[in-house]
Design a protein around this motif. Structure first.
Motif, short mmCIF file in Angstrom:
data_model
loop_
_atom_site.label_atom_id
_atom_site.label_comp_id
_atom_site.label_asym_id
_atom_site.label_seq_id
_atom_site.Cartn_x
_atom_site.Cartn_y
_atom_site.Cartn_z
N LEU A 148 3.26 -7.14 -0.17
CA LEU A 148 2.41 -6.18 0.53
C LEU A 148 3.16 -5.36 1.55
O LEU A 148 2.87 -4.19 1.77
N ASN A 149 4.15 -5.98 2.21
CA ASN A 149 4.84 -5.30 3.30
C ASN A 149 6.13 -4.62 2.88
O ASN A 149 6.74 -3.91 3.67
N GLY A 150 6.54 -4.85 1.65
CA GLY A 150 7.75 -4.20 1.17
C GLY A 150 9.01 -4.91 1.64
O GLY A 150 8.97 -5.92 2.35
N ALA A 151 10.15 -4.38 1.21
CA ALA A 151 11.43 -4.97 1.58
C ALA A 151 11.65 -4.83 3.08
O ALA A 151 11.43 -3.78 3.66
N LEU A 312 -3.31 9.14 5.58
CA LEU A 312 -3.66 8.89 4.19
C LEU A 312 -2.54 9.33 3.25
O LEU A 312 -2.76 9.54 2.06
N ASP A 313 -1.34 9.49 3.81
CA ASP A 313 -0.18 9.88 3.00
C ASP A 313 0.18 8.75 2.04
O ASP A 313 -0.08 7.58 2.29
N ILE A 399 -5.77 7.39 -5.26
CA ILE A 399 -5.13 6.36 -6.08
C ILE A 399 -3.89 5.88 -5.32
O ILE A 399 -2.91 6.62 -5.16
N ASP A 400 -3.94 4.65 -4.86
CA ASP A 400 -2.91 4.10 -3.96
C ASP A 400 -2.03 3.10 -4.71
O ASP A 400 -1.91 1.94 -4.34
N ASN A 401 -1.38 3.57 -5.78
CA ASN A 401 -0.60 2.68 -6.63
C ASN A 401 0.57 2.02 -5.91
O ASN A 401 1.02 0.94 -6.31
N ASN A 402 1.09 2.64 -4.87
CA ASN A 402 2.21 2.07 -4.13
C ASN A 402 1.77 1.31 -2.89
O ASN A 402 2.61 0.89 -2.08
N ARG A 407 -1.07 -0.57 3.17
CA ARG A 407 -0.18 -1.08 4.21
C ARG A 407 -0.40 -0.39 5.54
O ARG A 407 -0.31 -1.02 6.61
N ALA A 408 -0.68 0.91 5.50
CA ALA A 408 -0.90 1.64 6.75
C ALA A 408 -2.09 1.06 7.51
O ALA A 408 -2.07 1.00 8.74
N PHE A 409 -3.12 0.62 6.79
CA PHE A 409 -4.29 0.00 7.42
C PHE A 409 -4.07 -1.48 7.71
O PHE A 409 -4.90 -2.10 8.38
N GLY A 410 -2.98 -2.04 7.20
CA GLY A 410 -2.78 -3.48 7.34
C GLY A 410 -3.83 -4.28 6.60
O GLY A 410 -4.19 -5.39 6.99
#
Length: 625
Positions: A148-151, A312-313, A399-402, A407-410
């Motif tokens: 969820l948080n990425g590398a 919302l980017d 569509i939030d495929n990534n 993540r921005a909202f946690g």
């Protein structure tokens, strides 16, 4: 620092888990040799390799897993070779003659009393590629956080701490074992036999891993061994940590993004997922919603500020709208709904969201659906677009495929609702189904704060929901959400267990206990789903609930797959779901959730069975209501 300590202790506990058994021979092969030049480099190589590959797999997806699978086979070949050199020294001499000098040195070093750091490190790297720790609560949560948080440095440090804990317990075992074997060699002259036993054990370990026992039978046994201890660590030392947080019952869990199939482990996170299965429910469906008078804002009171609305980017595509930004939404009351189209909890809450969007649209409410996929097929924009049309969603959908907005909202749950005032501040949130009256009163209060006049003071009580979107009957639901892919499999009882990533024949036991399930026929069980390779395959589940749903899709060729459902061996009749006929027949035409059983009256245990008359079907998850 606390999370690092918990990760380390979780790793230490792996010595108690059956999943450590296949790699013990590789570690004990260095018994009797200097620890600093033999055992220590092996354990360092094992820990570093596991942490590196697990991090990459958690954030990198399927290409890392596929590449790592080739590495596993290479590592198995290498370790089998070392086992043979220990078991048959004369054979080793013949095998090493045609090899290059480097290979000759490596083989001879493996047998010599004096050992080099390089060869031990190489053995450690190979062992790290093969090690498949049984994923208890600690490792499951670490891998989910990585996905969820990425590398990040934190992700790597936490996985490294876990691997270091495992290496520590193995080091202690190796040091103790070394003294025992040294005594045997001195007193009994048994050095040659000890070496041969270790060689045989190494080959047995390779065979166990090749047969999938490290992630099959031993994984299921392991949940009894250490999960309770790990969960106590989490509950005692980090009950409120955002990275080690239990799900509230109404919400479905966070997207896996390959995390639960991380690296060489192909890990099943049963322990973590088990606490998240019971889903609460309420109601659904858009138009003709019934309104009932209710005191305006009676239950909301003063709403606290929870921070600014994140950007919302990062959305890969927008439906029903041009891309929207937080700045241009200032002055509007905004409801953000995180959902995914095969999630039963999302489907059951969706009619309320749609009713609110229609009811308050002219008074300044903007509803934005953020579609964050759980399964791979939900990443396909065409599938999402079809679902949006079929469900009658007319408000904007990102569509939030990534998982950029996620993540921005946690965010951690499906469905999740965030309520944002006209100044761009988050004022309320709700995870999962339910509390619809309170949520609508929050909307009313925020609209009044924004200066809207004559805001309605009634709330949506009935939405006219039907099919899978109808409210669940929680009082009668005794069966949990159940995944069919090996990454989160539980309660699977077909003979020989799950055979990962390969075609295998399965058979069902004579009887199933409540919530046990199995396969019959030739299936290929993959990380997210089970795929039928030949026609006439079956899935059988012993359940207790009013409704039974199954997420299905046709094969890669997209051809429809015919099926027949039975309940206790007979056609469902009046208990048929909205996606099948009374005689139990139906067809899989797309990748979505199918409602297969809808009972009435008192609910008791039943045996559900679905037989697929054509090959190619992909089955993902059971849900109940």
């Amino acid at each position: 620092m606390l999370l690092i300590l918990i990760s380390y202790l979780g790793g230490v506990l792996t010595i108690l888990s059956p999943c450590i058994l296949p790699v013990l021979p590789f570690v004990f092969a260095r018994t009797g040799q200097p620890f600093r030049r033999s055992g220590l480099p092996l354990l360092v190589g094992m820990a570093l390799t596991f942490a590196a590959v697990a991090t990459l797999a958690a954030v990198g997806g399927n290409w890392v897993l596929q590449t790592n699978q080739y590495g596993r086979w290479l590592a198995m070949a290498l370790l089998a070779f070392f086992g043979l050199t220990l078991l048959f020294p004369h054979l080793a001499d013949k095998l090493t003659k045609p090899l290059v000098a480097a290979g000759d040195r490596l083989s001879s070093t493996a047998q010599a009393d004096g050992v080099g750091i390089g060869s031990s490190l190489l053995l450690g790297v190979a062992t790290g590629l093969l090690w498949a720790p049984c994923a208890g609560p600690v490792l499951g949560l670490l891998l989910t956080g990585a996905a969820l948080n990425g590398a990040s440095a934190q992700t790597t440090f936490l996985l490294l701490a876990y691997a270091a804990g495992a290496a520590t317990s193995l080091a202690v075992a190796l040091l103790i074992g070394g003294k025992v074997f040294a005594a045997m060699k001195r007193s009994l002259g048994a050095g040659e036999w000890v070496r041969r036993i270790l060689g045989a054990a190494m080959i047995a370990g390779v065979a166990a891993i090749a047969l999938g026992l490290d992630t099959g039978l031993l994984t299921r046994l392991s949940t009894v061994a250490t999960s309770g201890l790990e969960q106590q660590l989490i509950d005692r030392y980090a009950p409120n940590s955002p990275d080690v947080q239990a799900n509230p019952a109404p919400a479905q869990t966070a997207p896996q993004q390959g995390a639960m199939m991380a690296s060489n482990a192909m890990m099943a996170s049963n322990a973590m997922m088990a606490s998240n299965k019971q889903m609460t429910s309420n109601t659904m469906a858009p138009s003709n919603a019934t309104m009932s008078a209710h005191g305006n804002n009676a239950a909301t009171g003063s709403l606290p500020e929870e921070g600014s609305m994140p950007p919302l980017d990062g959305a890969t595509q927008w439906l029903n709208s041009k891309p929207l930004t937080a700045r241009e939404l200032k002055g509007k009351v905004v409801l953000i709904d995180f959902w995914t189209y095969s999630c039963i909890n999302c489907l059951r809450s969706l009619p309320y969201v749609q009713a609110w969007a229609k009811k308050y649209r002219d008074q300044g409410l903007v509803v934005i659906g953020v579609h964050a996929p759980e399964f791979a097929f939900e990443r396909d924009p065409a599938n999402v677009s079809k679902a949006v049309r079929d469900l009658g969603i007319s408000y904007p959908v990102a569509i939030d495929n990534n998982y950029a907005i996620w993540r921005a909202f946690g965010n951690k749950y499906w469905p999740a609702h965030y309520f944002i005032d006209a100044t761009g501040r988050i004022r309320h949130h709700h995870f999962g189904e339910g509390e619809y009256v309170q949520s609508e009163q929050v909307i009313q209060q925020l609209l009044e704060e924004a200066g809207q006049k004559n805001v309605a003071n009634d709330v949506v009580i009935e939405t006219g929901a039907a099919g899978a979107q109808m409210a669940a009957d929680d009082s009668q639901v005794k069966s949990p959400e159940t995944y069919l892919g090996y990454s989160r499999v539980q309660n699977f009882v077909s003979a020989r267990g799950v055979q990962q990533n390969r075609n295998a024949d399965y058979s069902l036991p004579a009887q199933l206990a409540l919530n046990q399930w199995g396969l019959a026929g030739n299936w290929k069980v993959q990380e997210e789903h089970a795929a039928l390779t030949q026609k006439d395959g079956r899935i059988t589940y012993r359940f207790q609930a009013r409704d039974l749903h199954l997420v299905l899709g046709p094969g890669k060729d997209g051809k429809p797959v015919r099926f027949r459902v039975t309940i206790d061996g007979a056609a469902p009749g009046a208990a048929h779901g909205s996606d099948i006929a009374a005689d139990g027949t139906g067809t899989v035409t797309g990748q979505r959730l199918y409602q297969l059983v809808r009972q009435s009256g008192k609910v008791v245990e039943h045996t559900f069975s679905i037989e697929f008359l054509d090959p190619g079907v992909e089955a993902y998850a059971f849900t109940f209501g």
